[in-house]
Design a protein around this motif. Structure first.
Motif, PDB file in Angstrom:
ATOM      1  N   LEU A 188       0.825  -1.202   0.000  1.00  0.00           N
ATOM      2  CA  LEU A 188       0.000   0.000   0.000  1.00  0.00           C
ATOM      3  C   LEU A 188       0.861   1.256   0.000  1.00  0.00           C
ATOM      4  CD1 LEU A 188      -2.724   1.479   0.252  1.00  0.00           C
ATOM      5  CD2 LEU A 188      -2.534   1.198   2.737  1.00  0.00           C
ATOM      6  N   PHE A 189       1.853   1.293   0.885  1.00  0.00           N
ATOM      7  CA  PHE A 189       2.651   2.513   1.009  1.00  0.00           C
ATOM      8  C   PHE A 189       3.771   2.597  -0.020  1.00  0.00           C
ATOM      9  CE2 PHE A 189       0.411   2.604   4.987  1.00  0.00           C
ATOM     10  CZ  PHE A 189       0.194   3.958   5.169  1.00  0.00           C
ATOM     11  N   ARG A 190       4.127   1.477  -0.624  1.00  0.00           N
ATOM     12  CA  ARG A 190       5.083   1.549  -1.722  1.00  0.00           C
ATOM     13  C   ARG A 190       4.390   1.823  -3.053  1.00  0.00           C
ATOM     14  NH1 ARG A 190       9.381  -2.380  -2.972  1.00  0.00           N
ATOM     15  NH2 ARG A 190       7.640  -3.819  -3.341  1.00  0.00           N
ATOM     16  N   GLY A 191       3.123   1.488  -3.128  1.00  0.00           N
ATOM     17  CA  GLY A 191       2.410   1.583  -4.395  1.00  0.00           C
ATOM     18  C   GLY A 191       1.598   2.844  -4.579  1.00  0.00           C
ATOM     19  N   THR A 192       1.635   3.754  -3.588  1.00  0.00           N
ATOM     20  CA  THR A 192       0.897   5.011  -3.715  1.00  0.00           C
ATOM     21  C   THR A 192       1.854   6.188  -3.520  1.00  0.00           C
ATOM     22  OG1 THR A 192       0.295   4.900  -1.353  1.00  0.00           O
ATOM     23  CG2 THR A 192      -1.291   4.041  -2.939  1.00  0.00           C
ATOM     24  N   SER A 193       1.445   7.336  -4.013  1.00  0.00           N
ATOM     25  CA  SER A 193       2.288   8.531  -3.965  1.00  0.00           C
ATOM     26  C   SER A 193       2.452   9.030  -2.533  1.00  0.00           C
ATOM     27  CB  SER A 193       1.657   9.630  -4.826  1.00  0.00           C
ATOM     28  OG  SER A 193       2.223  10.881  -4.540  1.00  0.00           O
ATOM     29  N   LEU A 194       3.677   9.356  -2.166  1.00  0.00           N
ATOM     30  CA  LEU A 194       3.929   9.898  -0.830  1.00  0.00           C
ATOM     31  C   LEU A 194       3.207  11.225  -0.639  1.00  0.00           C
ATOM     32  CD1 LEU A 194       5.425   9.787   1.887  1.00  0.00           C
ATOM     33  CD2 LEU A 194       7.368  10.890   0.768  1.00  0.00           C
ATOM     34  N   LEU A 195       3.160  12.036  -1.687  1.00  0.00           N
ATOM     35  CA  LEU A 195       2.468  13.320  -1.587  1.00  0.00           C
ATOM     36  C   LEU A 195       0.980  13.117  -1.332  1.00  0.00           C
ATOM     37  CD1 LEU A 195       2.503  16.384  -1.787  1.00  0.00           C
ATOM     38  CD2 LEU A 195       2.277  16.161  -4.268  1.00  0.00           C
ATOM     39  N   VAL A 196       0.373  12.171  -2.023  1.00  0.00           N
ATOM     40  CA  VAL A 196      -1.053  11.890  -1.816  1.00  0.00           C
ATOM     41  C   VAL A 196      -1.279  11.332  -0.412  1.00  0.00           C
ATOM     42  CG1 VAL A 196      -3.025  10.535  -2.620  1.00  0.00           C
ATOM     43  CG2 VAL A 196      -1.456  11.550  -4.278  1.00  0.00           C
ATOM     44  N   GLN A 197      -0.389  10.480   0.053  1.00  0.00           N
ATOM     45  CA  GLN A 197      -0.490   9.969   1.427  1.00  0.00           C
ATOM     46  C   GLN A 197      -0.469  11.121   2.424  1.00  0.00           C
ATOM     47  OE1 GLN A 197       2.758   7.239   1.969  1.00  0.00           O
ATOM     48  NE2 GLN A 197       2.241   6.077   0.129  1.00  0.00           N
ATOM     49  N   LEU A 198       0.441  12.065   2.197  1.00  0.00           N
ATOM     50  CA  LEU A 198       0.556  13.214   3.092  1.00  0.00           C
ATOM     51  C   LEU A 198      -0.731  14.026   3.114  1.00  0.00           C
ATOM     52  CD1 LEU A 198       2.840  14.509   4.836  1.00  0.00           C
ATOM     53  CD2 LEU A 198       3.298  16.000   2.889  1.00  0.00           C
ATOM     54  N   PHE A 199      -1.296  14.284   1.944  1.00  0.00           N
ATOM     55  CA  PHE A 199      -2.532  15.037   1.867  1.00  0.00           C
ATOM     56  C   PHE A 199      -3.705  14.257   2.474  1.00  0.00           C
ATOM     57  CE2 PHE A 199      -1.171  17.725  -2.050  1.00  0.00           C
ATOM     58  CZ  PHE A 199      -0.451  18.544  -1.204  1.00  0.00           C
ATOM     59  N   TRP A 200      -3.713  12.930   2.281  1.00  0.00           N
ATOM     60  CA  TRP A 200      -4.805  12.114   2.814  1.00  0.00           C
ATOM     61  C   TRP A 200      -4.806  12.156   4.341  1.00  0.00           C
ATOM     62  CZ3 TRP A 200      -5.709   7.859   5.896  1.00  0.00           C
ATOM     63  CH2 TRP A 200      -6.987   7.293   5.800  1.00  0.00           C
ATOM     64  N   PHE A 201      -3.624  11.994   4.934  1.00  0.00           N
ATOM     65  CA  PHE A 201      -3.551  12.012   6.396  1.00  0.00           C
ATOM     66  C   PHE A 201      -3.864  13.403   6.954  1.00  0.00           C
ATOM     67  CE2 PHE A 201      -1.510   7.933   6.047  1.00  0.00           C
ATOM     68  CZ  PHE A 201      -1.750   7.325   7.267  1.00  0.00           C
ATOM     69  N   TYR A 202      -3.503  14.443   6.225  1.00  0.00           N
ATOM     70  CA  TYR A 202      -3.670  15.799   6.757  1.00  0.00           C
ATOM     71  C   TYR A 202      -5.054  16.375   6.477  1.00  0.00           C
ATOM     72  CZ  TYR A 202      -2.406  20.546   8.108  1.00  0.00           C
ATOM     73  OH  TYR A 202      -2.346  21.772   8.736  1.00  0.00           O
ATOM     74  N   TYR A 203      -5.604  16.073   5.295  1.00  0.00           N
ATOM     75  CA  TYR A 203      -6.876  16.692   4.902  1.00  0.00           C
ATOM     76  C   TYR A 203      -8.066  15.731   4.961  1.00  0.00           C
ATOM     77  CZ  TYR A 203      -4.045  20.550   3.116  1.00  0.00           C
ATOM     78  OH  TYR A 203      -3.168  21.601   3.001  1.00  0.00           O
ATOM     79  N   ALA A 204      -7.860  14.459   4.612  1.00  0.00           N
ATOM     80  CA  ALA A 204      -8.986  13.524   4.538  1.00  0.00           C
ATOM     81  C   ALA A 204      -9.263  12.830   5.870  1.00  0.00           C
ATOM     82  CB  ALA A 204      -8.720  12.476   3.453  1.00  0.00           C
ATOM     83  N   LEU A 205      -8.233  12.402   6.562  1.00  0.00           N
ATOM     84  CA  LEU A 205      -8.428  11.662   7.814  1.00  0.00           C
ATOM     85  C   LEU A 205      -9.205  12.460   8.864  1.00  0.00           C
ATOM     86  CD1 LEU A 205      -7.759   8.836   8.834  1.00  0.00           C
ATOM     87  CD2 LEU A 205      -5.648   9.747   9.820  1.00  0.00           C
ATOM     88  N   PRO A 206      -8.981  13.789   8.991  1.00  0.00           N
ATOM     89  CA  PRO A 206      -9.788  14.548   9.966  1.00  0.00           C
ATOM     90  C   PRO A 206     -11.289  14.492   9.708  1.00  0.00           C
ATOM     91  CG  PRO A 206      -7.854  15.813   9.339  1.00  0.00           C
ATOM     92  CD  PRO A 206      -7.912  14.622   8.421  1.00  0.00           C
TER      93      PRO A 206
END
Length: 221
Positions: A56-74
């Motif tokens: 999961l974390f190797r197959g997705t963009s680090l930038l998108v992961q960062l935005f997901w945790f910061y903007y989507a998870l809340p």
């Protein structure tokens, strides 16, 4: 020189970059060993969980992961401070890539070593701790050194979630002064200097491991 006036702000940003990078490497290393060992020794369920995390974390963009945790998870009621988010995402990145390093190094230990451990009536945990890990660590260190440098460079992405790291401060100064050449030249030098220090630290750790300093009991057993 006008460039010298940029140094205080850039230095404060560099300290934040260094703190985030070192924290991510340390936490990520724990995740890497946990996932890597689970892939090799964890049985079917743990191995599958570790594999899903890694892919999961190797197959997705680090930038998108960062935005997901910061903007989507809340949106589901879970939120972190910006610095904590940056460290968490970078740690998961290090853990995912590092787990493959750990897995490959553990699997590179020869079959004869495992047979010798069984002849000595070692259990799986004893074999892992006293036989596999001490030998595998030597193989892991060059790759972990490269991963550490890569993590430092990728840490610049945390500037996009309003963390005042080196890249964020450089961009802020550039927007005020329009001095692209001066600001970004100093920023390049800053990242290069931190890379050199990190490389020296990783090589020192590798040298200690190669000398057996990290496993004095195993070296004398």
């Amino acid at each position: 020189m006008e460039w010298l006036s940029y140094l205080p702000a850039l230095s404060r940003g560099a300290l934040i970059t260094a703190g985030i990078t070192l924290s991510a490497i340390a936490i990520g290393a724990v995740a890497a060993f946990a996932a890597g060992i689970a892939r090799v020794e964890g049985g079917r369920v743990l191995s599958l969980v570790a594999l899903c995390y890694t892919e999961l974390f190797r197959g997705t963009s680090l930038l998108v992961q960062l935005f997901w945790f910061y903007y989507a998870l809340p949106l589901v009621g879970i939120s972190f401070e910006p610095v904590a988010t940056g460290i968490l995402v970078l740690s998961l990145h290090v853990g995912a890539y590092g787990s493959e390093i750990v897995r490959g190094a553990l699997q590179s230990v020869s079959v004869q070593q495992h047979e010798a451990a069984r002849a000595l009536n070692f259990g799986r945990a004893q074999t892992l701790i006293h036989i596999s890990l001490p030998q595998a660590l030597v193989e892991m260190m060059p790759a972990f050194g490269n991963l550490a440098i890569e993590t430092l460079k990728l840490s610049s992405l945390v500037s996009l979630i309003s963390i005042a790291d080196l890249t964020f401060r450089a961009q802020s100064i550039r927007n005020l002064t329009l001095d692209s050449a001066g600001v970004y030249s100093l920023t390049l030098v800053g990242y290069f200097a931190m890379s050199l220090v990190l490389m020296l630290i990783m090589r020192l750790i590798e040298r200690l491991i190669r000398r057996g300093a990290a496993f004095p009991r195993a070296a004398h057993s």
